[in-house]
Scaffold this active site. Structure first.
Site, PDB file in Angstrom:
ATOM      1  N   THR A 285       0.911  -1.136   0.000  1.00 57.14           N
ATOM      2  CA  THR A 285       0.000   0.000   0.000  1.00 57.14           C
ATOM      3  C   THR A 285       0.947   1.182   0.000  1.00 57.14           C
ATOM      4  O   THR A 285       2.132   1.002   0.272  1.00 57.14           O
ATOM      5  CB  THR A 285      -0.797   0.026   1.339  1.00 57.14           C
ATOM      6  OG1 THR A 285      -1.463  -1.196   1.514  1.00 57.14           O
ATOM      7  CG2 THR A 285      -1.814   1.145   1.399  1.00 57.14           C
TER       8      THR A 285
ATOM      9  N   GLY B 183      -0.813  -3.275   5.111  1.00 53.53           N
ATOM     10  CA  GLY B 183      -0.772  -4.669   5.566  1.00 53.53           C
ATOM     11  C   GLY B 183      -2.048  -5.368   5.130  1.00 53.53           C
ATOM     12  O   GLY B 183      -2.726  -4.927   4.191  1.00 53.53           O
TER      13      GLY B 183
END
Ligand code: GLY
Length: 324
Positions: A185, A235
Site C-alpha cells: 500500500t 498490511g
C-alpha cells in the site's frame, strides 16, 4: 519569516516480510527519500498538508515499485482495481474511491470528492467521476506484476496475496515461494505550518483477491484523521479492518492519550490478536510514530531536522515514536 508550526511528514510504501537483501532495501530507501525531500520542501514553503499528502501519494503511486497506481497488483481475474482515500483532520472530511480501474492516480479522485456530497464512490461511480473530470484512461500494469500473476496462475493461485513491492527476483519461482505473505500500500501523513493534519492512503489491494473485495485503504479503518492525530495503515486489509486500526489510534489520541501510548496499546492488542500490518502517524504536537506487527514496515519521515526511516529496525522494535 518564522513558521507557525514546524511541518512534519511520514510516508510508507507497504509492510510485510523482508525485502530481498540490502540491494532491495537501498532501492526502496532511495524511492522513499526522493518523495520526502520534494514534499517536505513543499511543506516548508507553506503548502497545505492536503496538497503535500496528495503530491506525495501521486509520487508513490507513480513509482512502479509500490503497490498503488502504476505497479498495482493484479486481482484473481487478472485485472487491476485500485482504492484510495484522503482524510482532512481539520474539516474531518473523509473521501475515497474503491476498486477503480484505468486511472493513473486514484488519490486525485479521492481529492476531488473531498467537497462532494457523495464522498466515497466504488467502481462504476468512480469511473463516471474520472470521465466527468476528463481524467485520461491509463494502464497501470507493469511487466513485473503481470509476471507475478502469470506465475501464480500457473501455480493455481496458491498464494492469497501478492508481494509488498515489485522486485525483479520475484520472477524466479523459488523466490516467489519464499515471498509469500508480503503486501503493499502507500500512505502519507503530513502536519503543515498551520498545524493541520491530513492522511492519505492508496493501494492496488492484496493481489489475487476475489473480484469485489474491498480494501481497508478507502475506509476509516485504514486512513483516519482529526485535528489531534492522523494515521495511514498498510498490511492485510482484513486485519486492519478487524482492529479498526487508524480510527482506533486517532480516537485514543483525540480522547487524551499520548500518540506513543496510543500506538503502544493498539499494537499490543494487534500482537495479541496475531495481526499482520503496520501504521504511520503524526499528532498535532508534531510527534511522529510508526508501528508494525509485520516483519518490515517501509516507512520514511522528516522530523524537521533530518530524514529517517524504519527499513532496518532491530528485531523486536514494534513501535517507535519521536516526540516533537
Ligand atoms: N491494505 C491493503 C489491502 O489489504 O488492500
Amino acid at each position: 519569516m518564522k513558521l507557525q508550526v514546524l511541518p512534519k511528514l511520514i510516508i510508507h510504501g507497504g509492510a510485510g516480510s523482508s525485502l530481498h537483501g540490502k540491494g532491495g532495501v537501498e532501492v526502496v530507501r532511495r524511492s522513499l527519500y526522493k518523495v520526502i525531500e520534494e514534499v517536505y520542501s513543499l511543506l516548508l514553503s507553506r503548502a497545505s498538508a492536503k496538497e503535500a499528502v496528495v503530491r506525495a501519494c501521486q509520487m508513490l503511486e507513480d513509482d512502479p515499485r509500490f503497490n498503488a497506481g502504476t505497479g498495482s497488483v493484479l486481482q484473481s481475474d487478472g485485472q487491476i482495481r485500485m482504492s484510495a482515500s484522503l482524510m482532512d483532520g481539520t474539516t474531518q472530511s473523509f473521501s475515497g474511491v474503491i476498486n477503480v480501474s484505468r486511472v493513473k492516480n486514484p488519490i486525485d479522485l479521492a481529492k476531488a470528492l473531498q467537497t462532494s456530497p457523495d464522498r466515497v464512490l466504488s467502481d462504476y461511480g468512480a469511473a463516471e467521476l474520472a470521465r466527468e473530470l476528463q481524467i485520461p484512461s491509463y494502464n497501470a500494469l507493469t511487466d513485473l506484476r503481470l509476471q507475478e500473476w502469470i506465475q501464480e496462475r500457473q501455480q493455481n493461485f496458491k498464494h492469497t496475496m501478492a508481494s509488498v513491492v515489485a522486485e525483479p527476483e520475484l520472477a524466479e519461482p523459488e523466490l516467489v515461494e519464499t515471498s509469500n505473505a508480503r503486501r503493499g500500500t502507500i500512505g502519507v501523513v503530513a502536519l503543515d505550518t498551520q498545524g493541520r493534519l491530513v492522511a492519505g492512503t492508496s493501494t492496488g489491494g492484496k493481489g489475487f483477491e476475489r473480484i469485489g473485495r474491498v480494501s481497508d485503504s478507502a475506509m476509516p479503518a485504514g486512513n483516519y484523521a482529526t485535528i489531534h492525530a492522523a494515521v495511514s495503515c498498510t498490511g492485510i486489509g482484513e486485519d486492519i479492518i478487524d482492529e479498526c486500526l487508524a480510527a482506533k489510534i486517532v480516537v485514543r489520541v483525540t480522547d487524551g492519550m499520548s500518540l506513543k501510548d496510543a500506538m503502544k496499546r493498539s499494537f499490543a492488542e494487534a500482537h495479541q490478536n496475531k495481526r499482520d500490518f503496520g501504521a504511520i502517524a503524526l499528532d498535532a504536537s508534531g510527534a511522529i510514530a510508526w508501528g508494525k506487527t509485520s516483519q518490515v514496515l517501509l516507512a520514511a519521515f522528516h522530523d524537521g531536522e533530518k530524514i529517517g526511516d524504519t527499513l532496518e529496525l532491530p528485531v523486536g522494535t514494534e513501535v517507535g515514536c519521536i516526540d516533537n
